[in-house]
Write an enzyme that holds these catalytic residues in place. Sequence first.
Site, PDB file in Angstrom:
ATOM      1  N   ASP A 414       0.837  -1.194   0.000  1.00 43.61           N
ATOM      2  CA  ASP A 414       0.000   0.000   0.000  1.00 43.61           C
ATOM      3  C   ASP A 414       0.876   1.250   0.000  1.00 43.61           C
ATOM      4  O   ASP A 414       2.037   1.226   0.420  1.00 43.61           O
ATOM      5  CB  ASP A 414      -0.915  -0.012   1.227  1.00 43.61           C
ATOM      6  CG  ASP A 414      -2.235   0.690   0.989  1.00 43.61           C
ATOM      7  OD1 ASP A 414      -2.296   1.536   0.073  1.00 43.61           O
ATOM      8  OD2 ASP A 414      -3.203   0.408   1.709  1.00 43.61           O
ATOM      9  N   GLU A 417       3.532   4.903  -3.773  1.00 42.36           N
ATOM     10  CA  GLU A 417       3.917   5.995  -4.687  1.00 42.36           C
ATOM     11  C   GLU A 417       5.345   6.545  -4.445  1.00 42.36           C
ATOM     12  O   GLU A 417       5.947   6.943  -5.445  1.00 42.36           O
ATOM     13  CB  GLU A 417       2.915   7.155  -4.574  1.00 42.36           C
ATOM     14  CG  GLU A 417       1.520   6.818  -4.982  1.00 42.36           C
ATOM     15  CD  GLU A 417       0.726   6.101  -3.906  1.00 42.36           C
ATOM     16  OE1 GLU A 417      -0.324   5.549  -4.211  1.00 42.36           O
ATOM     17  OE2 GLU A 417       1.194   6.069  -2.747  1.00 42.36           O
ATOM     18  N   ASP A 487      -7.706   4.697  -4.053  1.00 44.74           N
ATOM     19  CA  ASP A 487      -8.830   4.936  -3.140  1.00 44.74           C
ATOM     20  C   ASP A 487      -9.895   5.786  -3.824  1.00 44.74           C
ATOM     21  O   ASP A 487     -10.021   6.988  -3.578  1.00 44.74           O
ATOM     22  CB  ASP A 487      -8.331   5.612  -1.864  1.00 44.74           C
ATOM     23  CG  ASP A 487      -7.345   4.735  -1.101  1.00 44.74           C
ATOM     24  OD1 ASP A 487      -7.323   3.513  -1.347  1.00 44.74           O
ATOM     25  OD2 ASP A 487      -6.594   5.268  -0.273  1.00 44.74           O
TER      26      ASP A 487
END
Length: 788
Positions: A414, A417, A487
Amino acid sequence: MTDAKFQGRARRPWRLLIVGLALAAWPMAEAAHAQARPPASAVQQGEDGLTIRTAQGAVNVQVWGDNIVRVRRYRDAAPERTSLAVVLPRPAQRLRVATTAGGVEITTPALKVAIARDSGAVSFSDAAGKPYTRELLAAGDDGLAPATGGAPGQFSIRQAFEISGPQEFLGLGQHSDGALDRTGHSVLLQQKNTDVAVPMLWSTKGYGILWDNASVTTVEVGLPQAANQLAFRSEAGRDVDYYFIAGSKPDAVIAGYRRLTGAAPMMARWTWGFWQSRERYSSQDELVGIARRYRQMNIPIDAVIQDWQYWAPGQWGSHQFDPARYPDPRKMLADLKAMDVHAIVSVWPRFDAGLANTKALEAAGVLFPPTYRNVYPEGSGRWYDAYGKAGRDLYWSQISKSMTPIGFDGYWLDASEAELGGEWGQMRALTTAAGPGAEVYNAYPLMHTTGVYDGQLKNAPGKRPFVLTRSAWLGQQRNAAVTWSGDIHGDWAVFRKQIPAGLNFVASGIPYWNTDIGGFFGGEPSDPDYRELFVRWFQFGAFTPMFRVHGTGPAKEIWRFDEPAQRILRRYVELRYRLLPYIYATSWRVTDQGYTMMRPLEMDFAADPRAHGISDQYLFGQDLLVSPVVQPKAETRTVYLPGAAPWYDFWTGRRYAGGSTVTAAAPLDVLPIHVRAGAILPLAPVVPHAQAGADAPLEIRVYRGADGAFTLYDDEGDGQGYRQGRRATIDLRWNEARKTLTIGARKGRYPGMPRERVFNIVWVGDQTVTPPARTVRYTGQETVVGAP
């Protein structure tokens, strides 16, 4: 296919010799043009290809294959740097070079590459001389501006290309603007939640460009003020560096990209089944109970996911389960495996202060110095530097020490980035193991997934690695990584945009993608409006590479919905399992041939202009046309059936002419699916989990109206044996004129391969789906079956 080829190490030897006379003639050509240009250019040919020096600087051209050319542009000496994306070693530079009136031309069996004498601008044409594109350079322009240090909005590297003639551009990663064709758009390539930056795109004119620059980049494609230009502008870097890849079809371009950046490995058979997840399951009993409920309901399932916050308070980054809620994690995984359910676990590149793991990373110098405020929940933490092998190895060793003994089958990375403090762009200010953060900004997810993939290969060699990640960059397919769209909100407008977002992502060369079915920020299963959206999204999810439910807020397991919705959801889970032979064989084609599973129509119907720009239809594999319903309260939807060959309604068997637009029935329980004439579609029985159907009897549907072919693929279902040749294929061929289905001789074998397979052959004709016309007990020899 040789094993060396699979590993990307085989090289087709160049049959071309250096044409020395051409270069020897250069001074004479120079003299002939001396009055018409600036001071003399210099031409050099060596191990690094062909270099031309002009008044503006140097341009270096290298040939990396019949259809692949690398171009670099710099001022003085070539900057020393190692590509983070490209893993193919540079081939020997045996070039066919000739001088021309305007400069120098390099030819390969597939390309002509011309370099202008005066400016160093490069032009690309096919072998017959038909132009693809050319660099656009203003007088005195070398594409290199004064260094800006990666300041936001400032550009130090730029290159423009000419757009001539009608064409579309697809790729550049995943973006939420709802566009499929990138023409007319400016696309910001900067990693952030819900936006994935991949600087690779291709044109329907037959070429692609891999822009090898990891800094924040803007790509402008045919904007109104510059309709004839494709322009890359990057914030940081020391040279222009890109690869031009030619291909008569987009698959050839993407295969070239994969040759450069790495093949997508096979993932285990179970990964293609149905996944259930939630933000978040909060205890050992809850996670195991989810799997048990699916088994009790006889709904097929292969995997559940343990999302974050399984750790005790203050232990984020410890990779330890809170013993109060998870008293025996090993038993938790053993209980799941006893039900033939797999599990992956969420791990983050972020660490709370004071942990033993944090201190070890700090001591090794592989923790970024700043402490960032959390996006959510309250708190702050540190992030590790994935750009160096030392950081990746230490990070993985900490995970593996805790998680490998428990028995997890993969990892959910998760915030890859990396999220840092959630103010996208913060990494520009950091110094990384690979250089200034401004120069390597977008490559963090590639480096992060690399460490976890390599670690899984080392520590669990009997399993195929699996990674789920929120971000991606060039080459990430080589890390067995599936990217999800982040998300997102659960509403119709977002749902509609997910389809072109996913299609552009896979068009960038990274084949595996999915969404949180129903949206991460979703609704309430008892709300009829949300229930309709969820059902439509679920139908779409069944035809994406990873079929996974996830979201925050109210739970969204199938039994949370009312009985009518449950029946529909069950129907599409069962259909997914029936399609597993088709999906698994397609995944082998992705690995072996650089193929793409989820396909924009432009990939297969470039010659049909009416198929271009359709953002809510796509092919799933080679033969299934999927048309998701993206409007509420719909009972029908318009479907374009591309190409000249007929199509069949999957549900009814009704036949339609190719090139026609039809109004497809689309009540809530029907996702419009059409099957191409000539398709050979293998269907398995409904089984509780993917491996249970590996050797089951198959229904082989043959859709009449055109010749067709399909290759069945099988192996052990997990592990690395397929790399050593432990695999088997069966070629199926339908001849329309002769009305015969040829089941070819089986090629290869693997441990546990059944001696006999049962194939029930079904012919589909105009508005008819016949019962099995013939049952074939196949033992590996070629068999010809005639249609009734």
